[in-house]
Structures are given as C-alpha cells and as structure tokens.
Motif scaffolding. Structure first.
Motif, mmCIF file in Angstrom:
data_model
loop_
_atom_site.group_PDB
_atom_site.id
_atom_site.type_symbol
_atom_site.label_atom_id
_atom_site.label_comp_id
_atom_site.label_asym_id
_atom_site.label_seq_id
_atom_site.Cartn_x
_atom_site.Cartn_y
_atom_site.Cartn_z
ATOM 1 N N THR A 1 2.566 -2.010 12.301
ATOM 2 C CA THR A 1 3.535 -2.958 11.748
ATOM 3 C C THR A 1 4.683 -2.239 11.048
ATOM 4 O O THR A 1 5.802 -2.742 11.006
ATOM 5 C CB THR A 1 2.861 -3.941 10.770
ATOM 6 O OG1 THR A 1 2.157 -3.196 9.776
ATOM 7 C CG2 THR A 1 1.901 -4.861 11.503
ATOM 8 N N GLU B 1 7.283 -5.685 4.878
ATOM 9 C CA GLU B 1 6.264 -6.208 5.786
ATOM 10 C C GLU B 1 6.907 -6.767 7.042
ATOM 11 O O GLU B 1 8.000 -7.334 7.001
ATOM 12 C CB GLU B 1 5.449 -7.298 5.093
ATOM 13 C CG GLU B 1 4.528 -6.761 4.033
ATOM 14 C CD GLU B 1 3.640 -7.842 3.430
ATOM 15 O OE1 GLU B 1 3.934 -9.043 3.632
ATOM 16 O OE2 GLU B 1 2.668 -7.484 2.776
ATOM 17 N N ASN C 1 -0.778 -6.726 8.342
ATOM 18 C CA ASN C 1 0.418 -6.140 7.752
ATOM 19 C C ASN C 1 0.077 -4.988 6.810
ATOM 20 O O ASN C 1 -1.055 -4.849 6.345
ATOM 21 C CB ASN C 1 1.225 -7.195 7.007
ATOM 22 C CG ASN C 1 2.571 -7.418 7.648
ATOM 23 O OD1 ASN C 1 3.157 -6.495 8.187
ATOM 24 N ND2 ASN C 1 3.051 -8.638 7.608
ATOM 25 N N GLU D 1 1.090 -2.375 3.354
ATOM 26 C CA GLU D 1 1.610 -2.426 1.987
ATOM 27 C C GLU D 1 3.003 -1.778 1.996
ATOM 28 O O GLU D 1 3.157 -0.648 2.461
ATOM 29 C CB GLU D 1 0.673 -1.649 1.064
ATOM 30 C CG GLU D 1 1.020 -1.741 -0.382
ATOM 31 C CD GLU D 1 0.072 -0.917 -1.239
ATOM 32 O OE1 GLU D 1 0.546 -0.404 -2.262
ATOM 33 O OE2 GLU D 1 -1.105 -0.774 -0.866
ATOM 34 N N PRO D 2 4.044 -2.459 1.517
ATOM 35 C CA PRO D 2 5.417 -1.965 1.670
ATOM 36 C C PRO D 2 5.715 -0.618 1.011
ATOM 37 O O PRO D 2 6.447 0.183 1.557
ATOM 38 C CB PRO D 2 6.267 -3.055 1.023
ATOM 39 C CG PRO D 2 5.428 -4.269 1.066
ATOM 40 C CD PRO D 2 4.010 -3.803 0.972
#
Length: 160
Positions: free
Chosen positions: A40, A73, A81, A83-84
């Motif tokens: 992602t 995300e 997704n 973790e940014p």
C-alpha cells in the motif's frame, strides 16, 4: 578548486523532494538507497503522495532507517493499510553503512534524504545525503548569493 557536483541518478518519477535540505545543510556527498515498502505504501507513492520534509536517516544496529517520513494511507487499502509515519529500512551495502556510521559518529554529520523517486526499473529509491548543518551566518550568505544570482539574471535579461 570548484566543489564537485553531486551524482546524477536515473530519476524517472520524483515523488517527494526535500528542497529545504540544500538551504539548511552543506551537502558533502550523495548516494542512492533502496527503501523497504509494503504494497500500500508503493501504491500511495505511485499516486505522488508522500513527504520527506522533516525526515532524517539514522544508523541503528548496523542498519539505516528513514525516520519521520510521511506516506499517507492508500485510499483503497482497507484493513491492509500501513502506518503513515513508521520508520522505513533503507537498503545499502554493508561497506556503505559502515562508512556512513563512521561519518555520523566521528565527524558529527547528518544523513538527510533529498528526494524519493522511482528509477527506470520502477523501484522506489531515496537520494540520501551526508551533510553538515549550516549556522545562521552561512544561511545568510546563501540567501545573499541566491539574491545576487537572481539580480544578475534580471540585469542580463534587461541588457539584451
């Protein structure tokens, strides 16, 4: 003797750039590093999202990590997704890691990411710089030099 120019890498699509780094640091040397990403994260970067404005790299346990970089995300990522702002491992040869670690520990230098891009083969890469911080007077000199170059170009344009 003139300062050597930094190496040109095969940048096909630049995703994120840290333009402030060249103002805040004296760039000593640049190198290209791979970056370990999840699916992602790659999709999010391909859409042109991502930021490395306030990020840095550090050497921990013989590995180089990109800290505080933001890859938002992915919109269609549902429960898979990422973790940014998670730390991301950078892929370098052992000799390069050892050399960078020595420079950071002994010379007080910093590892600053300059850009994140996709190369010709479609791999995500980070342009990493070994840099030394500028003080206020150096920053003023940079601003003065930049303004003078801008003024020079105006004068030459008007002169023609």
């Amino acid at each position: 003797m003139a300062r050597p120019t930094h190496a040109q890498f095969d940048k096909k699509k630049v995703v994120a750039e840290n333009r402030r780094a060249r103002f805040d640091y004296f760039i000593d040397e640049t190198l290209e590093a791979g970056i370990m990403l999840t699916g992602t994260e790659v999709k999010s970067l391909r859409f042109g999202e991502g930021s490395i404005a306030e990020s840095y790299a550090e050497v921990k346990n013989g590995e180089v990590w990109l800290v505080n970089s933001n890859v938002p995300e992915f919109s269609h990522g549902n429960r898979y997704n990422h973790e940014p702002k998670r730390p991301r491992k950078l892929l370098l040869h052992r000799r390069e890691v050892d050399r960078l670690q020595g420079a950071v520990e002994r010379k007080g230098m910093t590892l600053v990411p300059l850009s994140v891009y996709f190369n010709g083969r479609g791999r995500a890469k980070v342009e990493l710089a070994l840099a030394k911080g500028k003080n206020v007077a150096d920053k003023r000199a940079t601003i003065k030099e930049r303004d003078w170059k801008r003024e020079q170009s105006r004068i030459m344009r008007d002169y023609k």
